[in-house]
Enzyme design. Structure first.
Site, PDB file in Angstrom:
ATOM      1  N   ASN A  94       0.719  -1.297  -0.048  1.00 36.42           N
ATOM      2  CA  ASN A  94       0.731   0.364   0.303  1.00 36.42           C
ATOM      3  C   ASN A  94       0.974   1.125  -0.400  1.00 36.42           C
ATOM      4  O   ASN A  94       0.098   2.501  -0.119  1.00 36.42           O
ATOM      5  CB  ASN A  94      -0.729   0.340   1.370  1.00 36.42           C
ATOM      6  CG  ASN A  94      -0.871   0.100   2.442  1.00 36.42           C
ATOM      7  OD1 ASN A  94       0.886  -0.719   2.595  1.00 36.42           O
ATOM      8  ND2 ASN A  94      -0.434   0.977   3.757  1.00 36.42           N
ATOM      9  N   ASP A 141       2.368  -6.884   1.938  1.00 38.38           N
ATOM     10  CA  ASP A 141       2.807  -6.178   2.547  1.00 38.38           C
ATOM     11  C   ASP A 141       2.311  -4.409   2.760  1.00 38.38           C
ATOM     12  O   ASP A 141       2.279  -3.621   2.358  1.00 38.38           O
ATOM     13  CB  ASP A 141       4.603  -5.504   1.679  1.00 38.38           C
ATOM     14  CG  ASP A 141       5.704  -4.211   2.881  1.00 38.38           C
ATOM     15  OD1 ASP A 141       5.272  -4.379   3.453  1.00 38.38           O
ATOM     16  OD2 ASP A 141       6.034  -4.211   1.775  1.00 38.38           O
ATOM     17  N   ILE A 142       1.455  -4.617   3.722  1.00 33.57           N
ATOM     18  CA  ILE A 142       0.330  -3.472   4.166  1.00 33.57           C
ATOM     19  C   ILE A 142       1.094  -2.787   5.857  1.00 33.57           C
ATOM     20  O   ILE A 142       1.160  -3.273   6.304  1.00 33.57           O
ATOM     21  CB  ILE A 142      -1.512  -4.309   4.138  1.00 33.57           C
ATOM     22  CG1 ILE A 142      -1.454  -4.240   3.270  1.00 33.57           C
ATOM     23  CG2 ILE A 142      -1.795  -3.076   4.794  1.00 33.57           C
ATOM     24  CD1 ILE A 142      -2.916  -4.842   2.970  1.00 33.57           C
ATOM     25  N   GLU A 143       1.612  -1.762   5.860  1.00 37.03           N
ATOM     26  CA  GLU A 143       2.118  -0.750   6.682  1.00 37.03           C
ATOM     27  C   GLU A 143       1.533  -0.008   6.661  1.00 37.03           C
ATOM     28  O   GLU A 143       0.720   0.538   6.076  1.00 37.03           O
ATOM     29  CB  GLU A 143       3.043  -0.514   6.197  1.00 37.03           C
ATOM     30  CG  GLU A 143       3.989  -2.254   6.192  1.00 37.03           C
ATOM     31  CD  GLU A 143       5.164  -1.398   5.125  1.00 37.03           C
ATOM     32  OE1 GLU A 143       6.449  -0.601   6.245  1.00 37.03           O
ATOM     33  OE2 GLU A 143       6.207  -2.097   4.612  1.00 37.03           O
ATOM     34  N   ASN A 144       1.191   0.460   8.198  1.00 40.12           N
ATOM     35  CA  ASN A 144       1.035   2.360   8.606  1.00 40.12           C
ATOM     36  C   ASN A 144      -0.887   1.798   8.283  1.00 40.12           C
ATOM     37  O   ASN A 144      -1.305   2.979   8.318  1.00 40.12           O
ATOM     38  CB  ASN A 144       1.440   3.231   7.448  1.00 40.12           C
ATOM     39  CG  ASN A 144       1.283   4.492   8.165  1.00 40.12           C
ATOM     40  OD1 ASN A 144       1.080   4.870   8.924  1.00 40.12           O
ATOM     41  ND2 ASN A 144       1.572   5.715   7.717  1.00 40.12           N
TER      42      ASN A 144
END
Length: 547
Positions: free
Chosen positions: A110, A146-149
């Site tokens: 993202n 790899d979804i972050e924040n």
């Protein structure tokens, strides 16, 4: 990873034609066994993000045989949470990797955008179906999430997204998750998005991003991944999930600071750091507390302009925290210390070229400094992982030392898996007392008819073994004949007379493709065999030993 935008190794040198000259005979001490993750070695993956797509194959090739999985930046998220395919996707790259025996597992990012991440999680059913269809259609090998924040309130929904992927993809496809390092066990903020326990239950592994201890905008210069930070992150992870589902993420980059606040913690590749230090005559100190190198250099107003990832490096004094061989080796040791699945790295094309000279050795738990860059490195590592050949010390393999008869007997016993206690008095040699490190192996080899003494009561354990002696020993162990090589004709060697005691064994080894001669048509039967050559010979013989 914070982003600003979207089994056996091939023998490199043939055993008998390597041209290496054996070193003088040495007296071997008892071998020392290092810890290792598995007979095949530790798992290794790396992300592909930088550089032109048509350079991806060459980027991977620089790593040699180290990587099992490559994870290119193919998947992003559109404003409505649906799948966006990056224009870097190339079917030819997938084919190239499959031909090399590597799996291609693209990652979904993202791009650290909170809104996009939330949209993807909320609209997960549509997103999952799109991912599954693209992976299946394009013969990809799975998905790395790899979804972050994204805030911790989406924790259960994110786990459900991963669970849906696991249910809809074939069991042969990888489902892995990049998770934030959590050395303090935080339960709030986006760090807590990841339910390690639940995610591990529905995925192949968790790639713990044990870096960005310092980050973009951080006003205080500091390490990207200090050893205490990394180790505490691992300790938390293995409390929450099985160690064999934890992959340790390592950084191939550093961060720099200067007088410009906008530059605080900006990223820079390890390759570029090396170049900058050379160009501007920088200095490096090693910070013992963090086990991290710190570099300083200055750029003057008259120096030629340079940039890092599009950011101009203007005049001023620079401080750079980064990773080098010493710091990476300390982190790689944690794989065997905590029995982890292996390592991941962010990202290819940022590392220095010498990284791959030691990476597999250290991640597999073999700290042989004398094997780095040696022609037999891959073969030594394979033999060590199988437990067939070990070091003469914790940090030394002695690849160019001549192999002794005691070592040869021990290696063959290990490779054949011979076990049991030799009866007292059986196969006794007066020069191999019960206190000798190879006593049991020598007795088992003698009782199995694999090796004899130099007389009825003497074995000469420290005497070197020659090429013809090893040919006889290994041909006996494998039960070889010169007709067992699928029709291959044995080579005729000028210095191996047809009636000599070793001629039959050498012919059998030759016809089975295990040994070669030298360019001048000789075999050099009386030449000593080095430990590195023995490792290469085991690589050739492994398919037969496995039968």
């Amino acid at each position: 990873m914070r982003k600003s935008r979207k089994l056996w190794r091939k023998i490199v040198v043939a055993l008998a034609t390597s041209g290496l000259v054996a070193m003088a005979t040495t007296t071997e001490a008892p071998v020392t066994q290092a810890q290792t993750s598995s007979a095949q070695g530790a798992f290794a993956m790396s992300y592909l993000y930088f550089g032109a797509p048509n350079s991806y194959t060459s980027q991977v090739d620089k790593s040699g045989q180290t990587l099992d999985v490559v994870s290119p930046s193919y998947f992003h998220i559109q404003t409505d949470g649906s799948l966006q395919i990056d224009d870097s996707f190339q079917a030819t790259f997938v084919t190239d990797m499959h031909q090399r025996g590597k799996r291609v597992v693209p990652f979904l990012s993202n791009d650290f955008d909170q809104v996009l991440g939330e949209k993807a999680i909320v609209n997960r059913e549509t997103l999952v179906n799109q991912i599954v269809q693209f992976i299946t259609t394009n013969q990809l090998d799975g998905i790395n999430m790899d979804i972050e924040n994204v805030g911790a309130e989406y924790r259960d929904q994110y786990t459900d997204l991963v669970k849906m992927l696991r249910a809809k993809l074939p069991s042969s496809a990888e489902v892995s998750v990049a998770v934030a390092a959590n050395p303090t066990g935080a339960t709030t903020s986006w760090i807590a998005l990841y339910d390690y326990t639940a995610l591990a239950a529905v995925s192949d592994y968790l790639m713990v991003m044990a870096y960005d201890e310092s980050y973009p905008g951080d006003t205080t210069p500091g390490p990207v991944a200090s050893l205490p930070f990394v180790e505490k992150s691992i300790q938390y992870a293995i409390k929450m999930a099985p160690a064999d589902k934890i992959v340790l993420g390592l950084p191939f980059y550093g961060r720099y600071w200067n007088q410009d606040p906008a530059a605080n913690g900006a990223g820079i590749s390890s390759q570029m750091i090396k170049n900058l230090l050379d160009t501007y005559k920088g200095t490096v100190r090693y910070d013992a507390a963090s086990q991290s190198p710190v570099a300083t250099f200055s750029i003057s107003a008259t120096d030629a302009a340079t940039s890092a990832y599009g950011n101009k490096l203007g005049p001023g004094d620079y401080t750079v925290w980064y990773e080098n061989e010493q710091s990476l080796k300390e982190k790689l040791k944690l794989v065997s210390k905590y029995h982890l699945k292996g390592t991941g790295s962010w990202s290819l094309n940022q590392e220095t070229s010498d990284t791959w000279d030691y990476y597999s050795l250290w991640s597999d738990g073999f700290y042989f400094t004398d094997v780095q860059k040696h022609w037999a490195q891959d073969d030594v590592l394979a033999a060590a992982n199988l437990g067939w050949m070990l070091g003469v010390a914790a940090d030394r393999f002695a690849p160019d030392a001549a192999l002794t008869r005691a070592e040869a007997a021990t290696i063959i016993v290990r490779a054949l898996g011979l076990t049991g206690e030799a009866a007292a008095g059986s196969a006794s040699f007066r020069d191999v007392p019960a206190t000798h490190w190879a006593w049991q192996s020598i007795r088992l080899a003698k009782l199995s008819g694999l090796i004899q003494g130099i007389s009825d009561d003497r074995f000469a354990p420290d005497q070197i073994i020659t090429r013809e002696q090893m040919s006889v020993l290994l041909s006996r162990a494998l039960g070889l004949t010169s007709q067992a090589g699928g029709g291959a004709a044995a080579q005729v060697f000028a210095d191996v007379p047809a009636g000599s005691w070793s001629a039959g064994a050498i012919a059998a080894m030759s016809s089975n493709g295990l040994v070669d001669g030298y360019a001048n048509g000789t075999f050099r039967p009386s030449a000593s065999l080095t430990r590195g050559e023995m490792a290469a010979l085991l690589s050739r013989a492994q398919p037969l030993l496995a039968k």
